[in-house]
Design an enzyme around this catalytic site. Sequence first.
Site, short mmCIF file in Angstrom:
data_model
loop_
_atom_site.label_atom_id
_atom_site.label_comp_id
_atom_site.label_asym_id
_atom_site.label_seq_id
_atom_site.Cartn_x
_atom_site.Cartn_y
_atom_site.Cartn_z
N TYR A 89 -95.26 2.27 40.18
CA TYR A 89 -96.05 1.69 41.27
C TYR A 89 -96.36 0.21 41.01
CZ TYR A 89 -100.03 0.46 44.18
OH TYR A 89 -100.87 -0.19 45.06
N LYS A 93 -94.94 -3.20 43.01
CA LYS A 93 -95.80 -4.19 43.64
C LYS A 93 -95.54 -5.59 43.07
CE LYS A 93 -98.51 -3.27 46.35
NZ LYS A 93 -98.36 -3.14 47.84
#
Length: 250
Positions: A89, A93
């Site tokens: 994750y 990002k």
Amino acid sequence: MQDIKRFDEILDFYTPNAVINCAAMTDVDSCEKNPNQAYAVNCNAPGVLAEHCTKHNVKFVHVSSDYVFDGTAVTPYTEEASTNPVQVYGNSKLKSEEKVTAANREALITRLSFVYGIHGDTKELTGFPAWIYSRLKNDQPTPLFTNQRVTPTRAGQAAETLIDLLISKESGIYNVACRSCVSPYEFGIKICNRLNTKNDLLSKGLQDDIDRSAARPSYTCLDVSKVEDSLDRLQPTLETELNEIENAIF
């Protein structure tokens, strides 16, 4: 992206001043289990949107995360601090920030932390306070981490700050969060105090007590000096932010 043609049509029809991308795959463990989907949603899609906004001469705003950091710091992270995500994750990002910046040099990127808030349409409370309230209401014992520290971001405050940054014609990366660096346990105690409820249902726990697919950084407090200087005002404390959700829970 199958709908990019439709996106171009929307830009042509509405000629917006800015496009704000809040879409993301935010389930950290699901990202770890489905990395291809995570990178498609969190990284590739924002890059394409930013590229098309550049072609249409439209300002692009992208919402990123404190999980671009590894959590080894002992003081709040500035925007210039070294990034080193520890899970899919966070890496997706971080890569999205790079793709957006490469495609749109004037893009505005905001890093948020531990987001919670109230839905604008339903007025329903979401995020950590809603979860704590539900647990307390049902008399459920709840262990909360003491070895994780964050600077919670209320969604409504983040939206207001983001709009003000747009009005000020800012670009680059900005941390947007409250000024209070707290553990989830401390956050939970503050909610209990507001509810005037005994906090004996809350107990101290550790991140390692829970087996999860993805690693989590233990410290992601954000330094908000840059946004405070740019807007010439302080970011709120957590106590102030709890006042803003008072009608939804307290």
